[in-house]
Design a protein around this motif. Sequence first.
Motif, PDB file in Angstrom:
ATOM      1  N   ALA A 194      31.690 -32.573  18.307  1.00 59.33           N
ATOM      2  CA  ALA A 194      30.020 -32.622  17.309  1.00 59.33           C
ATOM      3  C   ALA A 194      29.843 -33.788  16.565  1.00 59.33           C
ATOM      4  CB  ALA A 194      31.115 -31.641  15.787  1.00 59.33           C
ATOM      5  N   ALA A 195      28.722 -33.312  15.857  1.00 57.34           N
ATOM      6  CA  ALA A 195      28.200 -34.885  15.431  1.00 57.34           C
ATOM      7  C   ALA A 195      28.040 -34.850  14.095  1.00 57.34           C
ATOM      8  CB  ALA A 195      27.485 -35.336  15.869  1.00 57.34           C
ATOM      9  N   ILE A 196      27.987 -36.124  13.126  1.00 55.53           N
ATOM     10  CA  ILE A 196      27.616 -35.887  11.603  1.00 55.53           C
ATOM     11  C   ILE A 196      26.254 -37.082  12.257  1.00 55.53           C
ATOM     12  CG2 ILE A 196      27.980 -37.172   9.524  1.00 55.53           C
ATOM     13  CD1 ILE A 196      30.397 -36.315  10.381  1.00 55.53           C
ATOM     14  N   LEU A 197      25.368 -36.863  10.843  1.00 51.97           N
ATOM     15  CA  LEU A 197      24.218 -37.364  11.315  1.00 51.97           C
ATOM     16  C   LEU A 197      23.594 -37.283   9.549  1.00 51.97           C
ATOM     17  CD1 LEU A 197      21.621 -39.420  12.500  1.00 51.97           C
ATOM     18  CD2 LEU A 197      20.348 -37.322  12.879  1.00 51.97           C
ATOM     19  N   GLN A 198      23.413 -39.149   9.994  1.00 51.84           N
ATOM     20  CA  GLN A 198      23.054 -39.508   8.113  1.00 51.84           C
ATOM     21  C   GLN A 198      21.702 -40.266   8.132  1.00 51.84           C
ATOM     22  OE1 GLN A 198      26.432 -41.919   6.101  1.00 51.84           O
ATOM     23  NE2 GLN A 198      25.007 -42.494   4.156  1.00 51.84           N
TER      24      GLN A 198
ATOM     25  N   LYS B  75      17.380 -34.134  17.731  1.00 53.91           N
ATOM     26  CA  LYS B  75      17.410 -32.818  19.003  1.00 53.91           C
ATOM     27  C   LYS B  75      17.839 -33.204  20.008  1.00 53.91           C
ATOM     28  CE  LYS B  75      12.711 -30.417  20.985  1.00 53.91           C
ATOM     29  NZ  LYS B  75      13.730 -31.245  22.269  1.00 53.91           N
ATOM     30  N   ALA B  76      17.638 -34.398  20.193  1.00 48.28           N
ATOM     31  CA  ALA B  76      19.354 -35.085  21.462  1.00 48.28           C
ATOM     32  C   ALA B  76      20.700 -34.541  21.550  1.00 48.28           C
ATOM     33  CB  ALA B  76      18.887 -36.435  21.762  1.00 48.28           C
ATOM     34  N   LEU B  77      21.220 -34.606  20.041  1.00 46.51           N
ATOM     35  CA  LEU B  77      21.922 -33.685  20.180  1.00 46.51           C
ATOM     36  C   LEU B  77      21.960 -32.322  21.061  1.00 46.51           C
ATOM     37  CD1 LEU B  77      23.258 -36.002  17.401  1.00 46.51           C
ATOM     38  CD2 LEU B  77      24.460 -36.841  19.483  1.00 46.51           C
TER      39      LEU B  77
ATOM     40  N   GLY C 184      24.036 -29.616  23.366  1.00 47.23           N
ATOM     41  CA  GLY C 184      24.547 -28.502  22.905  1.00 47.23           C
ATOM     42  C   GLY C 184      25.738 -28.968  22.605  1.00 47.23           C
ATOM     43  N   ILE C 185      25.458 -29.974  20.976  1.00 47.54           N
ATOM     44  CA  ILE C 185      26.540 -30.496  20.281  1.00 47.54           C
ATOM     45  C   ILE C 185      26.536 -30.401  19.138  1.00 47.54           C
ATOM     46  CG2 ILE C 185      27.341 -33.332  19.628  1.00 47.54           C
ATOM     47  CD1 ILE C 185      26.763 -34.722  22.305  1.00 47.54           C
ATOM     48  N   PRO C 186      27.047 -30.018  18.143  1.00 48.52           N
ATOM     49  CA  PRO C 186      26.834 -29.462  16.606  1.00 48.52           C
ATOM     50  C   PRO C 186      26.557 -30.436  15.697  1.00 48.52           C
ATOM     51  CG  PRO C 186      29.057 -28.845  17.309  1.00 48.52           C
ATOM     52  CD  PRO C 186      29.073 -29.409  18.495  1.00 48.52           C
ATOM     53  N   VAL C 187      26.030 -30.151  15.011  1.00 51.41           N
ATOM     54  CA  VAL C 187      25.181 -31.490  14.174  1.00 51.41           C
ATOM     55  C   VAL C 187      25.904 -31.299  12.792  1.00 51.41           C
ATOM     56  CG1 VAL C 187      23.814 -33.429  13.880  1.00 51.41           C
ATOM     57  CG2 VAL C 187      24.386 -32.488  15.832  1.00 51.41           C
ATOM     58  N   VAL C 188      26.049 -32.238  12.130  1.00 56.37           N
ATOM     59  CA  VAL C 188      26.281 -31.506  10.177  1.00 56.37           C
ATOM     60  C   VAL C 188      25.151 -32.863  10.029  1.00 56.37           C
ATOM     61  CG1 VAL C 188      27.617 -32.644   8.399  1.00 56.37           C
ATOM     62  CG2 VAL C 188      28.607 -30.732  10.375  1.00 56.37           C
ATOM     63  N   VAL C 189      24.593 -32.653   8.642  1.00 59.88           N
ATOM     64  CA  VAL C 189      23.062 -33.354   8.620  1.00 59.88           C
ATOM     65  C   VAL C 189      23.692 -33.433   7.422  1.00 59.88           C
ATOM     66  CG1 VAL C 189      20.796 -33.944   8.262  1.00 59.88           C
ATOM     67  CG2 VAL C 189      21.351 -32.585   9.663  1.00 59.88           C
TER      68      VAL C 189
ATOM     69  N   ASN D 152      13.666 -34.016   9.764  1.00 63.13           N
ATOM     70  CA  ASN D 152      12.348 -32.637   9.652  1.00 63.13           C
ATOM     71  C   ASN D 152      12.626 -31.965  10.662  1.00 63.13           C
ATOM     72  OD1 ASN D 152      11.546 -33.660  11.766  1.00 63.13           O
ATOM     73  ND2 ASN D 152      10.230 -34.613  11.313  1.00 63.13           N
ATOM     74  N   ASN D 153      13.583 -31.448  11.254  1.00 62.99           N
ATOM     75  CA  ASN D 153      14.103 -30.353  11.916  1.00 62.99           C
ATOM     76  C   ASN D 153      15.481 -29.928  11.457  1.00 62.99           C
ATOM     77  OD1 ASN D 153      14.963 -32.826  12.773  1.00 62.99           O
ATOM     78  ND2 ASN D 153      14.944 -32.642  15.062  1.00 62.99           N
ATOM     79  N   THR D 154      15.574 -30.385  10.427  1.00 61.37           N
ATOM     80  CA  THR D 154      17.137 -29.983  10.225  1.00 61.37           C
ATOM     81  C   THR D 154      16.980 -28.717   9.865  1.00 61.37           C
ATOM     82  OG1 THR D 154      17.650 -32.179   8.641  1.00 61.37           O
ATOM     83  CG2 THR D 154      19.126 -30.200   8.088  1.00 61.37           C
ATOM     84  N   ASP D 155      16.616 -28.620   8.774  1.00 65.36           N
ATOM     85  CA  ASP D 155      16.526 -26.442   8.808  1.00 65.36           C
ATOM     86  C   ASP D 155      16.618 -26.008   9.990  1.00 65.36           C
ATOM     87  OD1 ASP D 155      16.703 -27.020   5.941  1.00 65.36           O
ATOM     88  OD2 ASP D 155      14.844 -26.748   6.046  1.00 65.36           O
ATOM     89  N   GLU D 156      15.876 -26.667  11.119  1.00 65.42           N
ATOM     90  CA  GLU D 156      15.591 -25.469  12.823  1.00 65.42           C
ATOM     91  C   GLU D 156      17.087 -25.813  13.116  1.00 65.42           C
ATOM     92  OE1 GLU D 156      12.694 -26.031  16.567  1.00 65.42           O
ATOM     93  OE2 GLU D 156      12.467 -27.574  14.808  1.00 65.42           O
ATOM     94  N   LEU D 157      17.403 -27.072  13.570  1.00 65.71           N
ATOM     95  CA  LEU D 157      18.665 -27.629  14.595  1.00 65.71           C
ATOM     96  C   LEU D 157      19.981 -27.641  14.236  1.00 65.71           C
ATOM     97  CD1 LEU D 157      16.420 -29.871  16.464  1.00 65.71           C
ATOM     98  CD2 LEU D 157      17.199 -27.781  16.999  1.00 65.71           C
ATOM     99  N   ALA D 158      20.530 -28.107  12.552  1.00 65.12           N
ATOM    100  CA  ALA D 158      21.827 -28.839  12.532  1.00 65.12           C
ATOM    101  C   ALA D 158      22.433 -27.302  11.793  1.00 65.12           C
ATOM    102  CB  ALA D 158      21.364 -29.575  10.640  1.00 65.12           C
ATOM    103  N   SER D 159      23.489 -27.090  12.387  1.00 66.62           N
ATOM    104  CA  SER D 159      24.595 -25.979  12.003  1.00 66.62           C
ATOM    105  C   SER D 159      24.902 -26.308  10.296  1.00 66.62           C
ATOM    106  CB  SER D 159      25.817 -26.382  12.586  1.00 66.62           C
ATOM    107  OG  SER D 159      25.729 -26.916  13.450  1.00 66.62           O
ATOM    108  N   ALA D 160      25.114 -27.693   9.745  1.00 67.03           N
ATOM    109  CA  ALA D 160      24.794 -26.951   8.201  1.00 67.03           C
ATOM    110  C   ALA D 160      23.903 -29.162   7.829  1.00 67.03           C
ATOM    111  CB  ALA D 160      26.074 -27.570   7.845  1.00 67.03           C
ATOM    112  N   TYR D 161      23.481 -28.662   6.165  1.00 66.91           N
ATOM    113  CA  TYR D 161      23.200 -30.406   6.109  1.00 66.91           C
ATOM    114  C   TYR D 161      24.322 -29.670   4.710  1.00 66.91           C
ATOM    115  CZ  TYR D 161      20.839 -33.085   2.334  1.00 66.91           C
ATOM    116  OH  TYR D 161      20.773 -34.064   2.060  1.00 66.91           O
ATOM    117  N   VAL D 162      24.852 -31.187   3.967  1.00 68.75           N
ATOM    118  CA  VAL D 162      25.232 -31.591   3.162  1.00 68.75           C
ATOM    119  C   VAL D 162      24.546 -32.815   2.110  1.00 68.75           C
ATOM    120  CG1 VAL D 162      27.676 -32.694   1.961  1.00 68.75           C
ATOM    121  CG2 VAL D 162      27.809 -30.880   4.426  1.00 68.75           C
TER     122      VAL D 162
END
Length: 318
Positions: A95-99, A111-113, A117-122, A128-138
């Motif tokens: 899993a990954a976290i993106l800041q 998008k690459a992550l 197939g890697i789930p991402v928390v932003v 601009n694609n957080t709502d579409e692709l991220a598993s969660a936003y904090v």
Amino acid sequence: MKNKVLYILLSAAVLTLITGCTSGDKPSETKVVVGWLQKNQTNVFETYINKGGETVLNEKKKTGEITDFILLDGNTDPSTQINQANDLINSSVSAAILQPAEADGSAPALKALTDAGIPVVVVNARTNNTDELASAYVGSNDIVAGEMMGKFVLDKLGESGGYAHLMGMVGNSAAVERTTGIHNIMDTASGWTLLDEQSAEWQGDKASKFAQDWINLHGDNLDAIICDNDDMAIAAKLACIEAGRDDIVVIGVDGIQSALQMVKSGELDGTVFQDGNGQGKKAAELAIELTKGNQIQKEYWIDFVLVTQDNVDQYISE
């Protein structure tokens, strides 16, 4: 003869079974690794987010819930974050976290992550694609932070005046949304005039230069400077004090300790506290849940708090 051969074959088979059961070989354990694309590792507020998350990751590594974690410094550069996303993919993180450094520029990293197939928390700011692709936003609602600053200025200075606005990095979602919030309030105050609005890119040295220029250009017409973060607010206020204009009201966002100390002393008029440590902790906790295949909420909001001399002692660390 046939019986003897059969006996030998059976004995060999039994020996093989016994050897297989007692060899001590164990199936290889699956590694659980969390990767974190940090915005940067030097900005004071960003270090609060980083520290909060790293505390959780270290604890979970000690308890064995994760095998390891990878921290990468994006240097506030979206191109660097895109390259680092590929590094995490090659490292097979769970899993990954993106800041994000920027809303648009860091979007390909997300998008690459997720394509891999890697789930991402932003965390903290959106792509601009957080709502579409991220598993969660904090994060915290940055429009609200901007509105808090605007209301603070109006409450302190009344129905008319002139103000300037120091923005964060152009394209960063926090800067965009804080600007929206400021305008939501100030544009409806008919007696107030926006004298100038410039990006100091979150940096104190650039903020100081803008503040000096505005004081020289606008003189007594400049009543307030609203800043998208505390680093800029501190520098702007110090420039005002140096120019003999400590009457100019200055407020920022984040609630970093140096800003809180200036609020306590009366040098800085206020700050909007953002719980970066809490954001980092929550992002790390959610990433670990994702490594387990658990379902999580799509959004987690952490409230901003207006800090003035009246309540600053609650937020100053010992």
